[in-house]
Design a protein around this motif. Structure first.
Motif, short mmCIF file in Angstrom:
data_model
loop_
_atom_site.label_atom_id
_atom_site.label_comp_id
_atom_site.label_asym_id
_atom_site.label_seq_id
_atom_site.Cartn_x
_atom_site.Cartn_y
_atom_site.Cartn_z
N ASP A 85 5.87 -11.62 -11.08
CA ASP A 85 7.18 -11.90 -11.68
C ASP A 85 8.08 -10.70 -11.42
OD1 ASP A 85 6.39 -14.38 -12.73
OD2 ASP A 85 5.59 -13.44 -14.53
N VAL A 86 9.08 -10.87 -10.55
CA VAL A 86 9.99 -9.78 -10.20
C VAL A 86 11.39 -10.22 -10.58
CG1 VAL A 86 10.70 -8.21 -8.35
CG2 VAL A 86 8.44 -9.29 -8.25
N VAL A 87 11.80 -9.87 -11.81
CA VAL A 87 13.07 -10.40 -12.33
C VAL A 87 13.83 -9.32 -13.08
CG1 VAL A 87 12.23 -12.77 -12.53
CG2 VAL A 87 11.93 -11.21 -14.43
N GLY A 88 15.14 -9.48 -13.13
CA GLY A 88 15.99 -8.60 -13.93
C GLY A 88 16.12 -7.20 -13.40
N ASN A 89 15.65 -6.93 -12.17
CA ASN A 89 15.77 -5.59 -11.59
C ASN A 89 17.13 -5.44 -10.91
OD1 ASN A 89 12.77 -4.74 -11.92
ND2 ASN A 89 12.65 -6.73 -10.91
N ASP A 90 17.67 -4.22 -10.90
CA ASP A 90 18.94 -4.01 -10.21
C ASP A 90 18.82 -4.40 -8.74
OD1 ASP A 90 19.92 -3.06 -12.59
OD2 ASP A 90 19.62 -0.95 -12.08
N ARG A 91 17.68 -4.09 -8.16
CA ARG A 91 17.39 -4.46 -6.77
C ARG A 91 15.97 -4.95 -6.73
NH1 ARG A 91 18.28 -0.48 -1.53
NH2 ARG A 91 17.89 -2.06 0.10
N ARG A 133 1.62 -19.97 -2.27
CA ARG A 133 2.26 -19.53 -3.52
C ARG A 133 2.81 -18.13 -3.33
NH1 ARG A 133 1.93 -22.18 -8.09
NH2 ARG A 133 1.94 -20.31 -9.40
N GLY A 134 4.09 -18.01 -3.56
CA GLY A 134 4.73 -16.72 -3.43
C GLY A 134 4.88 -16.04 -4.77
N ASN A 135 6.08 -15.58 -5.06
CA ASN A 135 6.35 -14.81 -6.29
C ASN A 135 7.51 -15.45 -7.03
OD1 ASN A 135 4.64 -12.15 -5.66
ND2 ASN A 135 5.68 -12.80 -3.79
N TYR A 136 7.65 -15.10 -8.29
CA TYR A 136 8.75 -15.60 -9.10
C TYR A 136 9.87 -14.57 -9.10
CZ TYR A 136 11.50 -17.06 -13.11
OH TYR A 136 12.53 -17.43 -13.92
N TRP A 137 11.07 -14.99 -8.69
CA TRP A 137 12.21 -14.08 -8.54
C TRP A 137 13.33 -14.42 -9.50
CZ3 TRP A 137 11.05 -10.20 -5.26
CH2 TRP A 137 10.05 -10.43 -4.31
N GLY A 138 13.10 -15.29 -10.45
CA GLY A 138 14.17 -15.76 -11.31
C GLY A 138 14.92 -16.89 -10.64
N THR A 139 16.23 -16.96 -10.87
CA THR A 139 17.06 -18.01 -10.28
C THR A 139 17.30 -17.71 -8.80
OG1 THR A 139 18.14 -18.32 -12.41
CG2 THR A 139 19.24 -19.23 -10.47
N VAL A 140 16.82 -18.59 -7.94
CA VAL A 140 16.99 -18.42 -6.50
C VAL A 140 17.57 -19.69 -5.91
CG1 VAL A 140 15.04 -16.81 -6.35
CG2 VAL A 140 14.65 -19.25 -5.98
N PRO A 141 18.20 -19.61 -4.73
CA PRO A 141 18.73 -20.82 -4.09
C PRO A 141 17.59 -21.79 -3.78
CG PRO A 141 19.62 -18.84 -3.07
CD PRO A 141 18.51 -18.40 -3.96
N GLY A 142 17.81 -23.05 -4.05
CA GLY A 142 16.82 -24.06 -3.72
C GLY A 142 16.33 -24.82 -4.93
N LEU A 143 15.57 -25.88 -4.69
CA LEU A 143 15.03 -26.73 -5.75
C LEU A 143 13.55 -26.96 -5.52
CD1 LEU A 143 17.78 -29.50 -5.95
CD2 LEU A 143 17.29 -27.79 -7.71
N ASP A 144 12.86 -27.25 -6.60
CA ASP A 144 11.46 -27.70 -6.51
C ASP A 144 11.48 -29.22 -6.57
OD1 ASP A 144 8.77 -28.17 -6.64
OD2 ASP A 144 8.51 -27.39 -8.69
N ARG A 145 11.78 -29.85 -5.44
CA ARG A 145 11.98 -31.30 -5.42
C ARG A 145 10.70 -32.09 -5.66
NH1 ARG A 145 15.51 -29.26 -1.54
NH2 ARG A 145 17.70 -29.91 -1.82
N ASP A 146 9.57 -31.59 -5.20
CA ASP A 146 8.34 -32.36 -5.34
C ASP A 146 7.52 -31.95 -6.57
OD1 ASP A 146 7.51 -29.88 -4.55
OD2 ASP A 146 6.58 -30.53 -2.67
N GLY A 147 8.05 -31.00 -7.37
CA GLY A 147 7.39 -30.63 -8.61
C GLY A 147 6.08 -29.91 -8.44
N ARG A 206 -3.68 -3.45 3.59
CA ARG A 206 -4.84 -4.34 3.38
C ARG A 206 -5.21 -4.41 1.91
NH1 ARG A 206 -9.28 -2.65 5.44
NH2 ARG A 206 -8.68 -0.58 6.15
N SER A 207 -4.21 -4.64 1.09
CA SER A 207 -4.37 -4.56 -0.36
C SER A 207 -3.86 -5.83 -1.04
CB SER A 207 -3.64 -3.34 -0.91
OG SER A 207 -4.18 -2.14 -0.38
N VAL A 208 -4.21 -5.97 -2.31
CA VAL A 208 -3.81 -7.13 -3.11
C VAL A 208 -2.87 -6.67 -4.22
CG1 VAL A 208 -4.62 -8.93 -4.68
CG2 VAL A 208 -5.93 -8.40 -2.62
N TYR A 209 -1.73 -7.33 -4.34
CA TYR A 209 -0.77 -7.09 -5.42
C TYR A 209 -0.47 -8.45 -6.03
CZ TYR A 209 -0.27 -2.72 -2.85
OH TYR A 209 -0.52 -1.53 -2.21
N ARG A 210 -0.99 -8.72 -7.21
CA ARG A 210 -0.90 -10.07 -7.74
C ARG A 210 -0.72 -10.05 -9.26
NH1 ARG A 210 -5.51 -12.20 -5.98
NH2 ARG A 210 -6.62 -12.12 -7.96
N ALA A 211 0.05 -11.03 -9.74
CA ALA A 211 0.21 -11.29 -11.17
C ALA A 211 0.74 -10.09 -11.94
CB ALA A 211 -1.11 -11.77 -11.78
#
Length: 478
Positions: free
Chosen positions: A362-368, A385-399, A332-337
Protein backbone atom coordinates in the motif's frame (compact mmCIF):
# COMPACT_ATOMS: atom_id res chain seq x y z
CA UNK A 1 8.10 -8.49 -13.38
CA UNK A 2 5.75 -11.50 -13.33
CA UNK A 3 7.25 -14.32 -11.27
CA UNK A 4 6.56 -16.69 -8.41
CA UNK A 5 8.37 -15.36 -5.31
CA UNK A 6 7.59 -18.22 -2.95
CA UNK A 7 11.07 -19.68 -3.35
CA UNK A 8 12.51 -16.35 -2.20
CA UNK A 9 11.02 -16.48 1.28
CA UNK A 10 13.66 -17.02 3.98
CA UNK A 11 12.85 -19.35 6.86
CA UNK A 12 11.47 -16.67 9.19
CA UNK A 13 9.55 -19.24 11.23
CA UNK A 14 12.72 -21.27 11.70
CA UNK A 15 14.60 -18.16 12.82
CA UNK A 16 11.91 -17.38 15.37
CA UNK A 17 12.11 -20.99 16.61
CA UNK A 18 15.87 -20.75 16.96
CA UNK A 19 15.48 -17.53 18.92
CA UNK A 20 12.82 -19.06 21.17
CA UNK A 21 15.03 -22.07 21.93
CA UNK A 22 18.08 -19.87 22.51
CA UNK A 23 16.16 -17.64 24.93
CA UNK A 24 14.81 -20.63 26.81
CA UNK A 25 18.25 -22.16 27.19
CA UNK A 26 19.87 -18.89 28.29
CA UNK A 27 17.14 -18.20 30.85
CA UNK A 28 17.80 -21.51 32.60
CA UNK A 29 20.78 -19.76 34.20
CA UNK A 30 18.30 -17.77 36.31
CA UNK A 31 17.49 -20.94 38.27
CA UNK A 32 20.93 -21.59 39.71
CA UNK A 33 21.08 -22.03 43.49
CA UNK A 34 22.03 -18.94 45.48
CA UNK A 35 25.50 -19.34 46.94
CA UNK A 36 26.07 -15.76 48.13
CA UNK A 37 23.86 -12.89 49.28
CA UNK A 38 25.62 -9.52 49.19
CA UNK A 39 24.60 -6.21 50.75
CA UNK A 40 25.77 -3.32 52.89
CA UNK A 41 23.22 -3.67 55.71
CA UNK A 42 23.92 -6.64 58.08
CA UNK A 43 20.28 -7.04 59.06
CA UNK A 44 19.07 -7.02 55.46
CA UNK A 45 21.72 -9.58 54.51
CA UNK A 46 20.78 -11.87 57.41
CA UNK A 47 17.07 -11.68 56.53
CA UNK A 48 17.75 -12.41 52.87
CA UNK A 49 19.95 -15.40 53.75
CA UNK A 50 17.18 -16.81 55.91
CA UNK A 51 14.62 -16.41 53.13
CA UNK A 52 16.81 -18.12 50.52
CA UNK A 53 18.12 -21.00 52.67
CA UNK A 54 16.99 -24.39 51.44
CA UNK A 55 18.62 -26.83 49.07
CA UNK A 56 21.83 -24.89 49.49
CA UNK A 57 22.61 -22.65 52.45
CA UNK A 58 23.88 -19.35 51.06
CA UNK A 59 26.68 -17.31 52.54
CA UNK A 60 25.84 -13.78 53.61
CA UNK A 61 28.44 -11.15 52.82
CA UNK A 62 28.33 -7.62 54.21
CA UNK A 63 30.56 -5.37 52.14
CA UNK A 64 32.96 -3.44 54.34
CA UNK A 65 32.79 -6.12 57.04
CA UNK A 66 33.03 -9.57 55.45
CA UNK A 67 34.58 -8.51 52.14
CA UNK A 68 36.36 -5.47 50.86
CA UNK A 69 34.78 -5.37 47.40
CA UNK A 70 32.15 -6.92 45.21
CA UNK A 71 34.90 -8.05 42.85
CA UNK A 72 36.36 -10.19 45.64
CA UNK A 73 32.96 -11.77 46.30
CA UNK A 74 32.47 -12.64 42.63
CA UNK A 75 35.97 -14.09 42.46
CA UNK A 76 35.34 -16.53 45.34
CA UNK A 77 31.75 -17.52 44.50
CA UNK A 78 31.39 -21.15 43.32
CA UNK A 79 30.79 -21.72 39.62
CA UNK A 80 27.23 -22.43 38.43
CA UNK A 81 25.67 -20.59 41.38
CA UNK A 82 23.93 -17.26 41.87
CA UNK A 83 25.34 -14.19 43.58
CA UNK A 84 22.37 -12.13 44.76
CA UNK A 85 22.85 -8.41 45.25
CA UNK A 86 20.46 -6.65 47.61
CA UNK A 87 19.25 -3.10 46.88
CA UNK A 88 22.04 -0.56 47.16
CA UNK A 89 24.82 1.13 45.23
CA UNK A 90 27.95 -0.92 44.60
CA UNK A 91 31.16 0.71 43.48
CA UNK A 92 32.35 -1.95 41.12
CA UNK A 93 34.37 -2.69 38.02
CA UNK A 94 33.82 -6.43 37.77
CA UNK A 95 35.27 -9.32 35.82
CA UNK A 96 33.49 -12.67 35.58
CA UNK A 97 35.54 -15.63 34.35
CA UNK A 98 33.34 -18.59 35.33
CA UNK A 99 29.73 -19.66 34.73
CA UNK A 100 27.88 -17.52 37.26
CA UNK A 101 24.59 -15.69 37.69
CA UNK A 102 24.74 -12.15 39.03
CA UNK A 103 21.27 -10.94 39.94
CA UNK A 104 19.97 -7.86 41.71
CA UNK A 105 16.65 -6.64 43.08
CA UNK A 106 15.78 -4.49 40.07
CA UNK A 107 16.75 -0.83 39.43
CA UNK A 108 17.40 -0.40 43.17
CA UNK A 109 20.55 -2.50 42.76
CA UNK A 110 23.13 -0.25 41.10
CA UNK A 111 26.57 -1.16 39.78
CA UNK A 112 28.55 2.08 39.48
CA UNK A 113 31.78 1.94 37.49
CA UNK A 114 32.82 5.45 38.47
CA UNK A 115 33.12 6.61 34.86
CA UNK A 116 36.25 4.58 34.20
CA UNK A 117 36.10 1.87 31.54
CA UNK A 118 33.61 -0.96 31.22
CA UNK A 119 31.62 -1.80 34.34
CA UNK A 120 31.15 -5.55 33.90
CA UNK A 121 33.45 -7.71 31.75
CA UNK A 122 32.49 -11.34 31.09
CA UNK A 123 35.00 -13.87 29.76
CA UNK A 124 33.18 -17.14 30.31
CA UNK A 125 30.26 -18.95 28.68
CA UNK A 126 26.95 -19.37 30.50
CA UNK A 127 27.02 -16.15 32.53
CA UNK A 128 23.80 -14.35 33.48
CA UNK A 129 23.42 -10.71 34.52
CA UNK A 130 19.89 -9.87 35.58
CA UNK A 131 17.67 -7.42 37.43
CA UNK A 132 19.96 -4.47 38.16
CA UNK A 133 21.06 -1.05 36.95
CA UNK A 134 24.47 -0.07 35.58
CA UNK A 135 25.86 3.47 35.73
CA UNK A 136 29.26 5.11 35.64
CA UNK A 137 30.33 3.69 32.27
CA UNK A 138 33.47 5.22 30.77
CA UNK A 139 33.09 7.49 27.77
CA UNK A 140 35.66 5.93 25.41
CA UNK A 141 33.95 4.88 22.18
CA UNK A 142 37.06 3.38 20.57
CA UNK A 143 39.61 0.89 21.82
CA UNK A 144 43.36 1.06 22.34
CA UNK A 145 45.72 -0.87 20.06
CA UNK A 146 46.84 -3.05 22.95
CA UNK A 147 43.27 -4.21 23.49
CA UNK A 148 42.94 -5.93 20.13
CA UNK A 149 43.94 -9.54 19.72
CA UNK A 150 42.29 -10.50 16.44
CA UNK A 151 43.41 -10.76 12.83
CA UNK A 152 45.02 -7.79 11.16
CA UNK A 153 42.65 -7.26 8.24
CA UNK A 154 39.78 -5.74 10.22
CA UNK A 155 41.76 -4.33 13.13
CA UNK A 156 40.51 -0.81 12.45
CA UNK A 157 36.87 -1.93 12.49
CA UNK A 158 37.26 -3.89 15.71
CA UNK A 159 39.03 -1.07 17.51
CA UNK A 160 36.65 1.57 16.21
CA UNK A 161 33.49 -0.31 17.17
CA UNK A 162 34.12 -3.31 19.39
CA UNK A 163 36.57 -2.13 22.04
CA UNK A 164 35.02 1.01 23.45
CA UNK A 165 33.69 1.21 27.01
CA UNK A 166 30.45 -0.62 27.78
CA UNK A 167 28.07 -1.33 30.60
CA UNK A 168 28.47 -5.04 29.90
CA UNK A 169 31.29 -6.45 27.76
CA UNK A 170 31.07 -10.09 26.69
CA UNK A 171 34.05 -11.89 25.13
CA UNK A 172 33.95 -15.63 24.53
CA UNK A 173 30.73 -15.68 26.55
CA UNK A 174 28.59 -18.11 24.55
CA UNK A 175 25.07 -18.80 25.82
CA UNK A 176 25.12 -15.86 28.22
CA UNK A 177 22.13 -13.78 29.30
CA UNK A 178 21.62 -10.08 30.02
CA UNK A 179 18.04 -9.53 31.18
CA UNK A 180 16.08 -6.82 32.98
CA UNK A 181 19.13 -4.57 33.13
CA UNK A 182 19.01 -0.77 32.84
CA UNK A 183 22.18 0.85 31.49
CA UNK A 184 22.95 4.58 31.44
CA UNK A 185 25.96 5.04 29.19
CA UNK A 186 27.87 7.72 27.27
CA UNK A 187 29.46 4.95 25.17
CA UNK A 188 28.16 1.40 24.55
CA UNK A 189 25.47 -0.46 26.40
CA UNK A 190 26.32 -4.11 25.72
CA UNK A 191 29.14 -5.37 23.50
CA UNK A 192 29.36 -9.04 22.55
CA UNK A 193 32.48 -10.38 20.82
CA UNK A 194 32.75 -14.07 19.87
CA UNK A 195 29.74 -14.84 22.04
CA UNK A 196 27.30 -16.99 20.08
CA UNK A 197 23.83 -17.86 21.38
CA UNK A 198 23.88 -14.94 23.80
CA UNK A 199 20.53 -13.35 24.71
CA UNK A 200 19.84 -9.70 25.52
CA UNK A 201 16.25 -9.19 26.56
CA UNK A 202 14.11 -6.70 28.45
CA UNK A 203 17.00 -4.26 28.84
CA UNK A 204 16.70 -0.48 28.89
CA UNK A 205 19.71 1.29 27.39
CA UNK A 206 19.80 5.06 27.75
CA UNK A 207 22.51 6.80 25.76
CA UNK A 208 23.42 10.43 25.47
CA UNK A 209 20.98 12.87 23.94
CA UNK A 210 20.78 13.03 20.20
CA UNK A 211 23.23 10.86 18.25
CA UNK A 212 26.35 11.20 20.40
CA UNK A 213 27.54 8.23 22.41
CA UNK A 214 27.71 4.83 20.76
CA UNK A 215 25.86 1.52 20.38
CA UNK A 216 23.07 0.12 22.53
CA UNK A 217 23.87 -3.52 21.70
CA UNK A 218 26.83 -4.44 19.52
CA UNK A 219 27.06 -8.08 18.37
CA UNK A 220 30.45 -8.67 16.70
CA UNK A 221 31.21 -12.17 15.42
CA UNK A 222 28.29 -13.24 17.62
CA UNK A 223 24.95 -14.77 16.68
CA UNK A 224 22.54 -13.59 19.32
CA UNK A 225 18.99 -12.58 20.22
CA UNK A 226 18.04 -9.01 21.14
CA UNK A 227 14.40 -8.77 22.16
CA UNK A 228 11.76 -6.88 24.13
CA UNK A 229 14.17 -4.05 24.98
CA UNK A 230 14.11 -0.26 24.88
CA UNK A 231 16.79 2.00 23.43
CA UNK A 232 16.83 5.77 23.63
CA UNK A 233 19.66 8.16 22.79
CA UNK A 234 23.10 7.29 21.49
CA UNK A 235 24.21 6.38 17.99
CA UNK A 236 22.67 3.03 16.97
CA UNK A 237 20.33 0.85 19.00
CA UNK A 238 21.67 -2.42 17.53
CA UNK A 239 24.81 -2.44 15.39
CA UNK A 240 25.98 -5.79 14.01
CA UNK A 241 29.34 -6.74 12.52
CA UNK A 242 29.67 -10.28 11.11
CA UNK A 243 26.79 -11.40 13.32
CA UNK A 244 25.11 -13.76 10.87
CA UNK A 245 21.85 -15.27 12.05
CA UNK A 246 21.13 -12.66 14.72
CA UNK A 247 17.48 -12.07 15.64
CA UNK A 248 16.33 -8.57 16.68
CA UNK A 249 12.65 -8.51 17.61
CA UNK A 250 9.97 -6.69 19.59
CA UNK A 251 12.16 -3.75 20.63
CA UNK A 252 11.31 -0.05 21.00
CA UNK A 253 13.83 2.44 19.60
CA UNK A 254 13.72 6.21 19.80
CA UNK A 255 15.93 9.26 19.20
CA UNK A 256 19.09 7.64 17.78
CA UNK A 257 20.99 7.75 14.51
CA UNK A 258 19.95 4.24 13.32
CA UNK A 259 17.60 1.76 14.90
CA UNK A 260 19.09 -1.49 13.54
CA UNK A 261 22.33 -1.13 11.57
CA UNK A 262 23.66 -4.32 9.99
CA UNK A 263 27.20 -4.45 8.59
CA UNK A 264 28.64 -7.57 6.89
CA UNK A 265 25.74 -9.50 8.42
CA UNK A 266 23.46 -12.00 6.68
CA UNK A 267 20.65 -14.45 7.48
CA UNK A 268 19.17 -12.24 10.20
CA UNK A 269 15.59 -11.63 11.30
CA UNK A 270 14.55 -8.09 12.26
CA UNK A 271 10.93 -8.36 13.32
CA UNK A 272 8.20 -6.38 15.04
CA UNK A 273 10.38 -3.51 16.19
CA UNK A 274 8.98 -0.01 16.80
CA UNK A 275 11.27 2.82 15.72
CA UNK A 276 10.76 6.57 16.07
CA UNK A 277 12.80 9.73 15.42
CA UNK A 278 15.92 8.29 13.80
CA UNK A 279 17.99 9.14 10.78
CA UNK A 280 17.17 5.66 9.51
CA UNK A 281 15.07 2.98 11.15
CA UNK A 282 16.60 -0.21 9.72
CA UNK A 283 19.69 -0.19 7.50
CA UNK A 284 21.41 -3.06 5.69
CA UNK A 285 24.92 -2.38 4.35
CA UNK A 286 28.01 -4.05 2.89
CA UNK A 287 26.76 -6.87 0.66
CA UNK A 288 24.46 -8.80 3.02
CA UNK A 289 22.23 -11.62 1.85
CA UNK A 290 19.00 -13.31 2.97
CA UNK A 291 18.05 -10.84 5.69
CA UNK A 292 14.37 -10.75 6.70
CA UNK A 293 12.72 -7.50 7.80
CA UNK A 294 9.20 -8.33 8.90
CA UNK A 295 6.47 -6.47 10.76
CA UNK A 296 8.49 -3.42 11.81
CA UNK A 297 6.89 0.00 12.37
CA UNK A 298 9.11 3.00 11.55
CA UNK A 299 7.88 6.59 11.72
CA UNK A 300 9.17 10.17 11.89
CA UNK A 301 12.60 9.21 10.54
CA UNK A 302 14.84 10.12 7.64
CA UNK A 303 14.56 6.69 6.01
CA UNK A 304 12.22 3.99 7.25
CA UNK A 305 13.97 0.92 5.83
CA UNK A 306 17.01 0.83 3.56
CA UNK A 307 18.19 -2.45 2.04
CA UNK A 308 21.35 -3.52 0.27
CA UNK A 309 22.93 -6.73 -0.97
CA UNK A 310 20.77 -9.58 -2.26
CA UNK A 311 17.80 -11.75 -1.30
CA UNK A 312 16.33 -9.34 1.24
CA UNK A 313 12.83 -10.24 2.44
CA UNK A 314 11.02 -7.04 3.38
CA UNK A 315 7.43 -7.86 4.23
CA UNK A 316 4.55 -6.49 6.30
CA UNK A 317 6.32 -3.36 7.58
CA UNK A 318 4.60 -0.04 8.33
CA UNK A 319 6.50 3.08 7.22
CA UNK A 320 4.80 6.38 7.97
CA UNK A 321 5.82 10.07 8.12
CA UNK A 322 9.42 9.54 7.02
CA UNK A 323 11.43 11.46 4.45
CA UNK A 324 11.78 8.17 2.54
CA UNK A 325 9.59 5.24 3.49
CA UNK A 326 11.36 2.33 1.77
CA UNK A 327 14.70 2.53 -0.01
CA UNK A 328 15.25 -0.47 -2.30
CA UNK A 329 18.92 -1.19 -2.79
CA UNK A 330 18.94 -4.99 -2.62
CA UNK A 331 18.53 -7.09 -5.77
CA UNK A 332 16.77 -10.43 -6.21
CA UNK A 333 14.63 -9.54 -3.23
CA UNK A 334 11.00 -9.57 -2.09
CA UNK A 335 9.13 -6.43 -1.00
CA UNK A 336 5.54 -7.31 -0.19
CA UNK A 337 2.56 -6.24 1.93
CA UNK A 338 4.29 -3.14 3.31
CA UNK A 339 2.22 -0.09 4.29
CA UNK A 340 4.00 3.04 3.04
CA UNK A 341 1.95 6.11 3.91
CA UNK A 342 2.44 9.87 4.21
CA UNK A 343 6.18 9.95 3.53
CA UNK A 344 7.89 12.60 1.44
CA UNK A 345 9.02 9.81 -0.92
CA UNK A 346 7.17 6.54 -0.57
CA UNK A 347 9.63 4.18 -2.28
CA UNK A 348 13.11 5.02 -3.52
CA UNK A 349 14.39 2.49 -6.05
CA UNK A 350 18.19 2.38 -6.37
CA UNK A 351 18.73 -0.89 -8.25
CA UNK A 352 19.87 -0.83 -11.87
CA UNK A 353 18.17 -4.04 -13.00
CA UNK A 354 14.61 -5.23 -12.52
CA UNK A 355 15.25 -8.33 -10.39
CA UNK A 356 12.96 -7.69 -7.40
CA UNK A 357 9.46 -8.90 -6.59
CA UNK A 358 7.50 -5.81 -5.48
CA UNK A 359 3.82 -6.50 -4.94
CA UNK A 360 0.80 -5.99 -2.69
CA UNK A 361 2.24 -2.91 -0.99
CA UNK A 362 0.00 0.00 0.00
CA UNK A 363 1.77 3.14 -1.25
CA UNK A 364 -0.59 6.05 -0.60
CA UNK A 365 -0.62 9.63 0.62
CA UNK A 366 3.08 10.21 -0.09
CA UNK A 367 4.26 13.49 -1.58
CA UNK A 368 5.96 11.41 -4.26
CA UNK A 369 5.05 7.73 -4.54
CA UNK A 370 8.27 6.51 -6.16
CA UNK A 371 11.68 7.95 -6.89
CA UNK A 372 13.72 5.86 -9.33
CA UNK A 373 17.32 6.32 -10.39
CA UNK A 374 18.86 5.55 -13.74
CA UNK A 375 18.33 2.03 -15.01
CA UNK A 376 15.88 -0.16 -16.83
CA UNK A 377 12.12 0.04 -16.46
CA UNK A 378 11.18 -1.95 -13.33
CA UNK A 379 7.90 -3.86 -13.42
CA UNK A 380 6.30 -4.23 -9.99
CA UNK A 381 3.78 -7.06 -9.98
CA UNK A 382 3.79 -10.75 -9.09
CA UNK A 383 1.38 -13.30 -10.51
CA UNK A 384 -0.92 -10.60 -11.86
CA UNK A 385 -1.10 -8.53 -8.66
CA UNK A 386 0.65 -5.24 -8.33
CA UNK A 387 0.42 -2.63 -5.58
CA UNK A 388 -2.23 -0.30 -4.21
CA UNK A 389 -1.58 3.35 -5.11
CA UNK A 390 -4.84 4.93 -4.01
CA UNK A 391 -6.96 6.60 -6.69
CA UNK A 392 -5.43 5.83 -10.10
CA UNK A 393 -6.71 6.18 -13.68
CA UNK A 394 -8.74 3.18 -14.75
CA UNK A 395 -11.49 0.84 -13.56
CA UNK A 396 -11.75 -2.68 -12.22
CA UNK A 397 -14.35 -3.69 -14.79
CA UNK A 398 -14.25 -7.44 -14.19
CA UNK A 399 -14.17 -7.19 -10.39
CA UNK A 400 -10.96 -9.19 -10.00
CA UNK A 401 -9.44 -6.62 -7.64
CA UNK A 402 -7.04 -5.24 -10.29
CA UNK A 403 -7.44 -1.97 -12.21
CA UNK A 404 -7.69 -2.59 -15.96
CA UNK A 405 -4.95 -0.12 -16.79
CA UNK A 406 -1.26 -0.11 -16.03
CA UNK A 407 -0.01 2.59 -13.68
CA UNK A 408 3.35 4.29 -13.80
CA UNK A 409 4.08 6.01 -10.44
CA UNK A 410 7.25 7.64 -11.81
CA UNK A 411 5.32 9.26 -14.65
CA UNK A 412 4.26 12.83 -13.92
CA UNK A 413 0.87 12.44 -15.58
CA UNK A 414 -0.07 9.19 -13.85
CA UNK A 415 1.32 10.35 -10.54
CA UNK A 416 -0.86 13.46 -10.39
CA UNK A 417 -3.96 12.12 -12.14
CA UNK A 418 -5.78 11.60 -8.85
CA UNK A 419 -5.42 15.24 -7.78
CA UNK A 420 -5.16 17.18 -11.05
CA UNK A 421 -8.10 17.32 -13.50
CA UNK A 422 -5.68 18.25 -16.28
CA UNK A 423 -3.46 15.23 -15.63
CA UNK A 424 -6.50 13.01 -15.29
CA UNK A 425 -7.81 14.12 -18.68
CA UNK A 426 -4.38 13.80 -20.27
CA UNK A 427 -3.94 10.27 -18.91
CA UNK A 428 -7.12 9.23 -20.76
CA UNK A 429 -6.46 11.16 -23.96
CA UNK A 430 -6.21 9.29 -27.31
CA UNK A 431 -2.60 10.38 -27.67
CA UNK A 432 -1.63 8.99 -24.29
CA UNK A 433 -3.43 5.73 -25.05
CA UNK A 434 -1.68 5.44 -28.40
CA UNK A 435 1.71 6.06 -26.80
CA UNK A 436 1.09 3.37 -24.18
CA UNK A 437 0.03 0.91 -26.85
CA UNK A 438 3.09 1.68 -28.98
CA UNK A 439 5.45 1.31 -26.00
CA UNK A 440 3.83 -2.01 -25.10
CA UNK A 441 4.64 -3.38 -28.56
CA UNK A 442 8.13 -1.86 -28.54
CA UNK A 443 9.50 -2.13 -24.99
CA UNK A 444 12.80 -0.61 -26.04
CA UNK A 445 11.06 2.73 -26.31
CA UNK A 446 10.00 2.75 -22.68
CA UNK A 447 11.89 5.12 -20.47
CA UNK A 448 13.40 4.11 -17.14
CA UNK A 449 11.26 4.19 -14.03
CA UNK A 450 8.62 1.94 -12.49
CA UNK A 451 5.59 0.34 -14.13
CA UNK A 452 2.81 -1.45 -12.24
CA UNK A 453 0.91 -3.46 -14.87
CA UNK A 454 -1.72 -4.66 -12.37
CA UNK A 455 -2.46 -1.94 -9.78
CA UNK A 456 -4.75 -3.09 -7.00
CA UNK A 457 -8.24 -1.66 -6.67
CA UNK A 458 -8.37 -2.04 -2.88
CA UNK A 459 -5.72 -1.64 -0.18
CA UNK A 460 -4.04 -4.73 1.23
CA UNK A 461 -4.13 -3.41 4.80
CA UNK A 462 -6.93 -0.81 4.96
CA UNK A 463 -6.77 -0.75 8.75
CA UNK A 464 -3.23 0.62 8.62
CA UNK A 465 -3.93 3.48 6.26
CA UNK A 466 -4.62 6.71 8.10
CA UNK A 467 -7.99 8.05 7.05
CA UNK A 468 -6.62 11.58 6.81
CA UNK A 469 -4.46 10.45 3.88
CA UNK A 470 -6.71 8.06 2.04
CA UNK A 471 -10.33 6.92 2.13
CA UNK A 472 -10.29 3.21 1.40
CA UNK A 473 -13.82 3.27 0.01
CA UNK A 474 -12.90 5.31 -3.08
CA UNK A 475 -10.02 3.54 -4.75
CA UNK A 476 -10.32 4.06 -8.49
CA UNK A 477 -11.53 6.63 -10.95
CA UNK A 478 -12.96 6.11 -14.44
Amino acid sequence: RETDSRDRQPPTAARHRWADETVQQARETRDRPVSTVVGTDPEAVAAAVERTAGARDPTGVVLGEDASSLAAVVETAPANTTVRLLPGRYDATLGVSKPLTLTGAGPETVLDGGGNGSVLTVRSPDVAVTDLRIEGVGDATTGQNAADDGSAWDERIRLAYGYGDAGVRLRGANRSLVENVTIHTPANGIVALDSDDTVVRAVDVRGTNGTAGFMGVLPMYSRMVVEESRFEGGRDAVYTHYADGTVVRDNHVQDLRYGVHEMYTSDTLVANNTVRDTEAGIVLMTRPTANALVGNDVRDSGVGIETAGTAAYTVDNTLVDNEVGLSIGASRSVYRANTIVDNHVGVRSKTLLSTNDVSENDVVGNDRPVSAGAGTLATWAVEGRGNYWGTVPGLDRDGDGVVDRAYRPTNGVDRTAATSPVSHALSRSPAARALRTFQATAPGLRGSGVLDPSPLAEPVHPDRIDTRNETAAATTSP
